[in-house]
Structures are given as C-alpha cells and as structure tokens.
Design a protein around this motif. Sequence first.
Motif: not given
Length: 294
Positions: A143-149, A35-42, A29-30
């Motif tokens: 593991n953390t779902f942090q955006y590492l770049g 993915t969906v919300h990031s497309v809508l927001e950016t 779910w998360s």
Amino acid sequence: MTCSCKEVEYDYRSLPTTSVVITFYNEAWSTLLRTVHSVLETSPDILLKEVVLVDDYSDRAHLKGPLEQHISGLRKVRLIRATKREGLVRARLLGASITTGDVLTFLDCHCECHDGWLEPLLHRIKEEPSAVVCPVIDVIDWNTFQYLGNSGEPQIGGFDWRLVFTWHTVPEYEQKRRRSPIDVIRSPTMAGGLFAVSKNYFHYLGTYDTGMEVWGGENLEFSFRIWQCGGSLEVHPCSHVGHVFPKKAPYSRSKALANSVRAAEVWMDEFKDVYYHRNPHARLERSLPFLEIN
Ligand code: UD2
Ligand code: MN
C-alpha cells in the motif's frame, strides 16, 4: 572470524561480473523504475555489465515510448521486447540470451536492491560455481511502498504436496552446519524471482523448462533441477533485496497448475503420486494434449 556482513571486504577485481535480467508484463511505471535505478545505484560499476529489461508483450502506453525515452539516458540499461507473450520463463531466457556477464542475476520488476546486495552473491558463486544463490527477500509494503525489511532470521523455501511454495525457519541441522552467521543457508527451494547463477552453470543445468507458460511452477522445477543435478540452492544472509508482494497480479495465473504438473512429471518420480493424490485437478490436467515433455 568475521561475523558481520558489514565487516566483509571484497576484492572487486577478483569477482565475476553480472548481468541483471528483469522481465515485466504491464508493470507500473514507479515500481519498474525503482527496480532499475536501485540496481544502478547499488551495484559496483566494475561488477555490473548491464541491466537487461525484457518487455513480455505489455500493452500499457507508458511502457512504450516513455520507457524507451527514459532509459535512453541510462548507461548500461538495455530494453528488448518479446514479439508475443512468452511468460516469465521464456522472457527471462530471451533476456539472458543477450547478456555479456559471467553471472546471471534475475530480479522481478518491483524490487529495491539494498546497498551491498550484489557482492555476496557474486563472491559465493566465485567460491562455488554450482551454487545458485538467492538474496534475503525483504518486504516492500503493497500500500505505501515503504521498505519494511525483514524482521529476524532469514527463512528458507519449501513446498507442500500441492506444489505450493512455502517459507520455513532454518532447521537446527542447517544452523549447526553453518560455521558463522554470515555463511550461506541451504534451501530446498526458492521463491523464484530473485537469484544469481553462473551463466555456464545455468546452461549446464539446461536452464528452465521452456514449456512453462506465464507464471508459476518454474521456481520449484528449477529448485528440484538444481539439487538433482548436483548443485546447491542457497540464501545469502548478507544480500538483501526488497520485493512488493502483490495482492493481485496484473494478469491471469491460470497456467500455474499445468506448470506444476510438468515439474512433478519431470522431477518427482514416484512422489508425483502424492501430488496427484492431493490434486485431483492436476490429474485431469496431465491428460491434456499440451503436456508434451521432451
Ligand atoms: C513469485 C516470484 C516470481 C516467480 C513466481 C512463480 C519472487 C519474489 N517472485 O511470484 O519471480 O518465480 O513466484 O512463477 O520470488 N512476468 C512476465 N511475464 C508474465 C508474467 C510475469 O514477464 O507472463 C514477470 C512479472 O512482471 C515479474 C516476474 O515475471 O517481473 C514475476 O511475476 P510476479 O511478480 O507477478 O510474481 P510473484 O512475485 O507473485
Ligand atoms: Mn514479484
């Protein structure tokens, strides 16, 4: 000359519009919603026609009613469901078939689009309609779902003789060809999941090999197709999208070998012998009856 991505100004009204197609099979779910919300927001409203979600016959409960309910409150998001498991190639084509934008932008279902990711892709396609353009793929920690770049220079795609996708640093001749650090980087192959292509050009290319099942091989097949049909495959250094590289997929990937055999048979001419030489299993696969290439 503009040398920084942030300095580029786009005339939004002159850019083609896009439809974002995201297929999923039993995704969490998360990550799907991220993915969906990031497309809508950016994505600038004027450029985004719709987000098409394609459920490739998942069986997890949260992807049924709860997902429908969640997206019913979201503008521009449409959900369609395959009536049998199609695999990512046919699921993407199913999604593409209901789009209304000029450009198709494909994403995996566990991504996060970074601000400004879309404009460079659309601008490049406007400039060169036969260019298929990939964002730089940043890493989201599994593991953390942090955006590492993505540390350092973008990389390009290659392949080894087992037809496994590989990453490479940009060769010197390509660095010399580019006039500025924000020019596109030509890449022999793509990782597969994240790219934009003019809808007309996608059809001109004959889309994908629809005989490919589940996962694997379609990224090299499509890359070979682009170059051999006169297009170009490029990475845009100004477009960044994060992706969770999975340690383990929620499905079996046993069809990948058969898909690679199809890619070799169709596009590699005499070089396919090198592939078979390195892959005795592939040689066996070739003689199986599923391989009906039209
Ligand atoms: C990479 C690509 C992926 C695809 C694959 C080769 C990136 C970031 N990812 O693997 O897009 O090109 O190489 O095939 O470049 N899916 C379905 N139906 C299926 C199986 C998968 O819809 O039967 C979906 C899945 O939910 C996901 C996408 O297809 O949205 C790609 O699958 P993945 O994320 O498991 O593949 P990945 O990133 O390891
Ligand atoms: Mn993925």
